[in-house]
Scaffold this motif. Structure first.
Motif, PDB file in Angstrom:
ATOM      1  N   GLU B 338       0.849  -1.232   0.017  1.00 30.36           N
ATOM      2  CA  GLU B 338       0.004   0.182   0.018  1.00 30.36           C
ATOM      3  C   GLU B 338       0.801   1.362  -0.007  1.00 30.36           C
ATOM      4  N   PRO B 339       0.321   2.410  -0.721  1.00 27.23           N
ATOM      5  CA  PRO B 339       1.061   3.756  -0.579  1.00 27.23           C
ATOM      6  C   PRO B 339       1.167   4.024   1.048  1.00 27.23           C
ATOM      7  N   PRO B 340       2.090   4.765   1.443  1.00 27.64           N
ATOM      8  CA  PRO B 340       3.203   5.395   0.746  1.00 27.64           C
ATOM      9  C   PRO B 340       4.292   4.155   0.814  1.00 27.64           C
ATOM     10  N   ASN B 341       4.107   3.013   1.183  1.00 26.44           N
ATOM     11  CA  ASN B 341       5.353   2.143   1.290  1.00 26.44           C
ATOM     12  C   ASN B 341       5.761   1.671  -0.151  1.00 26.44           C
ATOM     13  N   SER B 342       5.133   1.633  -0.871  1.00 20.34           N
ATOM     14  CA  SER B 342       5.578   1.133  -2.174  1.00 20.34           C
ATOM     15  C   SER B 342       4.818   1.840  -3.439  1.00 20.34           C
ATOM     16  N   ARG B 343       5.668   1.711  -4.605  1.00 26.08           N
ATOM     17  CA  ARG B 343       5.073   1.960  -5.821  1.00 26.08           C
ATOM     18  C   ARG B 343       5.462   0.967  -6.870  1.00 26.08           C
ATOM     19  N   GLY B 344       4.139   0.538  -7.386  1.00 27.55           N
ATOM     20  CA  GLY B 344       4.183  -0.922  -8.068  1.00 27.55           C
ATOM     21  C   GLY B 344       4.873  -1.954  -7.156  1.00 27.55           C
ATOM     22  N   VAL B 345       6.008  -2.781  -7.762  1.00 32.30           N
ATOM     23  CA  VAL B 345       6.343  -3.621  -6.930  1.00 32.30           C
ATOM     24  C   VAL B 345       7.749  -3.281  -6.111  1.00 32.30           C
ATOM     25  N   LEU B 346       8.006  -1.961  -6.506  1.00 27.84           N
ATOM     26  CA  LEU B 346       9.305  -1.475  -5.434  1.00 27.84           C
ATOM     27  C   LEU B 346       8.714  -0.823  -4.310  1.00 27.84           C
ATOM     28  N   ILE B 347       9.582  -0.948  -3.108  1.00 26.33           N
ATOM     29  CA  ILE B 347       9.442  -0.171  -2.211  1.00 26.33           C
ATOM     30  C   ILE B 347      10.042   1.102  -2.152  1.00 26.33           C
ATOM     31  N   ASP B 348       9.489   1.969  -1.602  1.00 31.31           N
ATOM     32  CA  ASP B 348       9.486   3.257  -1.733  1.00 31.31           C
ATOM     33  C   ASP B 348      10.183   3.875  -0.114  1.00 31.31           C
ATOM     34  N   PRO B 349      11.536   3.671   0.138  1.00 31.10           N
ATOM     35  CA  PRO B 349      11.797   4.045   1.393  1.00 31.10           C
ATOM     36  C   PRO B 349      11.808   5.318   1.784  1.00 31.10           C
ATOM     37  N   THR B 350      11.850   6.261   0.800  1.00 29.71           N
ATOM     38  CA  THR B 350      12.078   7.744   1.362  1.00 29.71           C
ATOM     39  C   THR B 350      10.750   8.287   1.681  1.00 29.71           C
ATOM     40  N   ALA B 351       9.576   7.419   0.887  1.00 26.60           N
ATOM     41  CA  ALA B 351       8.353   7.981   1.283  1.00 26.60           C
ATOM     42  C   ALA B 351       7.725   7.315   2.886  1.00 26.60           C
ATOM     43  N   ALA B 352       8.333   6.008   2.740  1.00 27.25           N
ATOM     44  CA  ALA B 352       8.087   5.319   3.999  1.00 27.25           C
ATOM     45  C   ALA B 352       8.687   5.968   5.271  1.00 27.25           C
ATOM     46  N   ARG B 353       9.906   6.387   5.109  1.00 26.61           N
ATOM     47  CA  ARG B 353      10.780   7.093   6.076  1.00 26.61           C
ATOM     48  C   ARG B 353      10.012   8.173   6.488  1.00 26.61           C
ATOM     49  N   ARG B 354       9.490   9.140   5.652  1.00 27.02           N
ATOM     50  CA  ARG B 354       8.859  10.174   5.756  1.00 27.02           C
ATOM     51  C   ARG B 354       7.566  10.079   6.591  1.00 27.02           C
ATOM     52  N   ASP B 355       6.786   9.073   6.309  1.00 30.99           N
ATOM     53  CA  ASP B 355       5.415   8.697   6.926  1.00 30.99           C
ATOM     54  C   ASP B 355       5.797   8.168   8.341  1.00 30.99           C
TER      55      ASP B 355
END
Lengths: 370, 496
Positions: B338-355
């Motif tokens: 689920e967002p903000p943790n990932s975009r497609g199959v990729l993890i989004d560490p920047t957004a996850a950290r921010r959240d």
């Protein structure tokens, strides 16, 4: 925050360095006990291992060790102990060699065909252990060890004249039908021996491993299972599916281990095809903390030590001394990691506690310990 | 505690009973305080010391080797006492006869029933010369007749001058067998009681206490739209002793949008299994689950979470956190798709950290940063992180199992506020708690779970913790009405 990061890097490096230093000390003691001068021996090792033909040898060896290390590390990251990399890569290389020898198409198809065959065979062989674990609860340690033996027997059966093997009457050696020249991979020429072109694939595999594990959802799930199976399950990871998938990846990676030998050096699978690399992979993965760069360093170190053992022999030392070093490194590494891990955890806990206590002093809170 | 008595120790789970017993048995060291046996101060370094001082422990989970005989199990580890042959056999028979245990030395343990195994365990500690017996929840695995037989044995032991420490939270049993009762709560002794002049009600009151900030929530936000409908849920499990037990039996209920359904019950009566069934972590034997009109009976856990089930697990270390991973990775756990943790199959560490930074701020997680491991936070702060994580995905249904266990008073009020706030916005909550005040205060509807069944329901506006407590021990069922107005209800009211 920066401070925590630096500490973590320091701790991460501390363990392998401690292990190697500890191993050198033990080896020095062993050498002293046998009445030899340890410093001279180390000197010989460094000098011999530093020669340019040695460097090529080390790079080529390290390529296979690196891939074996990655294959093992994929399992380690989710607490799966794939001891079967050895059987997987041998069986994979054997069938890849057989397929490659049987067809002759342009290299652009021939080489991928061989590599894909190897990966599929390796993955299929590893999948047996995965399926057994998921459906029957068989420990993958046991099943992969067994499968190693079975792989050897399968190869022994097919590697005979009239089956998949060709008997070389002069050398009295059996091997698969040699690959056509379209199945030979490029090399990097140097002043001495060539460096295997497959090293490029090994580097790519390392990048892919890093990307898959740290940047994808799949990798996150895999690492979650490794850290806590119950938490991963509760978070929605199907642990069983994960076991099968990671065994497939591990086996596929293992399939690459024999490729530099096959595509760059021997061009066939004979009775002299290198064995035991899967076990080296375990040591290398341990040494490298399952980190793609760490594994590379571990692989290079291992290859260096192996090369150095040759140099020792010329100088009248027992080359087994290198075996002692390697063995002690593995032991020391396991111990050192555990010590450093525990130390790191408690230290961080204490630190966080101290920082919060300082904060709590300002605004009174009462915390019931959980 | 005096010799020749049965002394009961009661308290809620997590009150400190087990810790106390571990100290008595030398498995843990106390920070302060002393233990005296027969007036002599003792310090136990390990269970061996405790055994040497005549303390024996019968664990809740039996520690017997199934493939050995009773005799072999008993002498195992204490071969020096009476050898392993005839002398040992004679001694076992002697003890067995003296206390009326009726143990057959040559039977294989795997052929014995649960009650017999328990007697073997008791004999095992007596064989080692114990004068003080600790029994940890001995009746949890027994059926009523077996419980009676066990109590008969305990009276026999008492008559011989032995001391028995009996740990339980089944109050009726405690009253029937104990000579003295000590109640502990949150790690301290809160009172003692004389079983001759105490009722289960008074005992429950002591056990539960009522000094907490009140989790009152009176204005009703319950709608008529069902969010979770559970029907005919049944689940059987084979316990470690190989006996099949029905852990969930014909469970059915509906939680509407904006409703908090509280489930009361002594732990181990199927609540954990119910939660795992709704989360999809366990296979159902029968029954259906519908979430917001959609049938999720066959959906895997991840799908259920994506569909809007938030989960605050009972055991946050086992099911809620990756202890050795940094906070921001823990923020991803359970919501990796689920967002903000990932975009497609990729993890989004920047957004996850921010959240994660946002959660730490908004939910007041006390931490020096988001790169520290979850293990280095205190339990309360770990819990706040979990609550923040689950609430951040705007769940339709929140499963909250003991959401404020081990949490300090301030954080507790905060977590209650968050649940109430979300409830106003239409969240449905399944609340499971051992804290009866919390249950009564937060819930719109109350159900009582006993031995895998929902045996009673109650209106939280009028019910008292004592009344609820008696239903939890199986003493009352049906609709629990406050006051003796029970006359109009066939099976209502409490036992009195």
């Amino acid at each position: 925050m920066k401070k925590f990061d630096r500490d973590r890097v320091l701790l991460a490096v501390a363990a392998p360095v401690l292990a190697v230093v500890g191993a050198l000390i033990v080896t020095a003691l062993v050498l002293l006990a046998t009445g030899k001068d340890p410093f001279h021996a180390f000197n010989v090792m460094v000098n011999y291992g530093d020669k340019s033909d040695s460097q090529v040898y080390i790079l080529n060896k390290a390529t296979t060790y690196y891939l074996a290390g990655l294959a093992v590390a994929v399992g380690f990251r989710m607490n799966l102990f794939n001891i079967g990399v050895d059987g997987q890569y041998r069986l994979a290389a054997f069938f890849a060699a057989a397929v490659g020898g049987a067809v002759s198409v342009p290299g652009i198809i021939q080489i991928p065909l061989i590599i894909v065959t190897a990966m599929l065979v390796g993955a299929a062989w590893a999948a047996i252990a995965g399926v057994l674990k998921v459906t029957r609860g068989v420990s993958e340690v046991i099943s992969t060890i067994m499968l190693n033996s079975i792989a050897g027997i399968v190869i022994g059966y097919f590697l005979q004249g009239g089956r998949l093997g060709v008997l070389d009457k002069d050398a009295n050696m059996v091997s698969t039908k040699p690959l056509p020249s379209s199945g030979h991979l490029f090399n990097f020429q140097t002043a001495t021996d060539p460096v295997d072109g497959f090293i490029v694939f090994a580097v790519l595999a390392g990048v892919l491993y890093w990307f898959l594990l740290s940047r994808t959802r799949f990798g996150f799930d895999l690492r979650a299972v490794g850290r806590s199976e119950s938490a991963a399950e509760a978070s929605g990871v199907s642990v069983k599916k994960m076991v099968i998938t990671s065994m497939l990846i591990s086996g596929g990676m293992a399939g690459l281990v024999g490729m530099s030998t096959l595509l760059n050096e021997s061009h066939d699978y004979g009775t002299d095809f290198p064995t035991g690399i899967g076990f080296t992979g375990i040591a290398v993965a341990l040494l490298g903390r399952n980190n793609p760069i760490g594994i590379a360093i571990g692989a290079l170190l291992w290859a260096f030590l192996e090369r150095a053992s040759g140099g020792l022999e010329f100088q009248g030392y027992d080359k087994e001394i290198v075996g002692v070093i390697q063995g002690v490194i593995v032991l020391a590494v396991v111990i050192a990691y555990e010590i450093v891990r525990r130390y790191g955890l408690t230290r961080q806990q204490r630190k966080v506690g101290a920082e919060l206590a300082a904060a709590a002093g300002r605004q009174e809170t009462q915390e019931v310990a959980a | 505690m005096r010799s020749g008595t049965v002394h009961a120790l009661v308290g809620e789970n997590g009150a400190g009973k087990s810790t106390l017993m571990k100290i008595l048995y030398g498995m843990q060291k106390p920070d302060e305080g002393t233990i005296a046996i027969n007036g002599e101060q003792v310090v136990f370094g390990d269970p061996g010391d405790a055994i040497a001082h005549g303390i024996g422990m019968v664990h809740q989970h039996f520690m017997l080797a199934d493939n050995l005989t009773v005799l072999e199990n008993i002498v195992l580890g204490s071969e020096k006492l009476h050898g392993i042959g005839g002398r040992a056999r004679a001694r076992i028979t002697e003890i067995s006869d003296a206390y009326g245990l009726g143990v057959k030395p040559d039977a294989l343990v795997e052929d014995l029933g649960v009650a017999d195994r328990q007697r073997v365990e008791i004999l095992k500690v007596l064989y080692r010369g114990a004068r003080i017996l600790i029994l940890d929840e001995p009746t949890a695995v027994l059926v009523p007749q077996e419980v009676d037989a066990l109590f008969e044995n305990l009276r026999g032991l008492k008559a011989e001058g032995l001391t028995v420490i009996f740990i339980s939270h089944k109050l009726g049993e405690v009253l029937s067998v104990a000579d003295e009762i000590t109640v502990i709560r949150r790690g301290t002794t809160v009172g003692s009681a004389d079983p001759a002049h105490t009722t289960t009600k008074q005992l429950a009151e002591l056990m539960v206490g009522s000094e907490l900030p009140s989790p009152e929530t009176r204005e009703s936000t319950v709608t008529t739209e069902p969010m979770l409908t559970v029907a005919g849920l049944r689940m059987a499990a084979v316990d470690p002793d190989g006996v099949e037990r029905v852990v969930l039996d014909d469970i059915g209920f509906t939680i509407h949008k904006g409703e908090v359904l509280g489930i009361a019950g002594v732990e181990g009566n199927g609540q954990a299994e119910l939660v795992e069934a709704i989360m999809g972590m366990r296979q159902l034997d029968a029954g259906t689950l519908r979430l917001d009109q959609a049938d999720i009976t066959a959906a895997p856990t991840r799908k259920r979470r994506e569909d809007g089930i938030g989960y605050i697990p009972e055991d946050r270390h086992r099911h809620g956190l990756l202890l050795e991973a940094p906070l921001w990775e823990n923020r991803i756990l359970g919501h990796v798709t689920e967002p903000p943790n990932s975009r497609g199959v990729l993890i989004d560490p920047t957004a996850a950290r921010r959240d994660t930074e946002r959660i730490v701020r908004e939910y007041d997680v006390r931490t020096p940063g988001i790169e520290v491991t979850a293990a280095s936070l205190s339990g309360g702060n770990q819990q706040k992180l979990i609550v923040g994580r689950e609430m951040s995905h705007l769940p339709k249904l929140l499963i909250a199992a003991h959401p404020t266990r081990g949490v300090d008073v301030g954080a507790q009020a905060q977590i209650w506020d968050q649940i109430r706030q979300a409830r106003r916005e239409g969240l449905a909550v399944l609340l499971i708690s051992a804290d009866l005040d919390e249950l009564i205060g937060l819930s719109d509807t109350l159900r009582v779970m006993y031995r895998g069944r929902l045996v009673a329901d109650a209106d939280p506006a009028t019910i008292t913790p004592e009344e609820l407590g008696s239903a939890m021990t199986g003493a009352a069922s049906g609709h629990l009405a406050h006051q003796p107005a029970a006359g109009s209800e066939p099976s209502g009211g409490e036992d009195r």
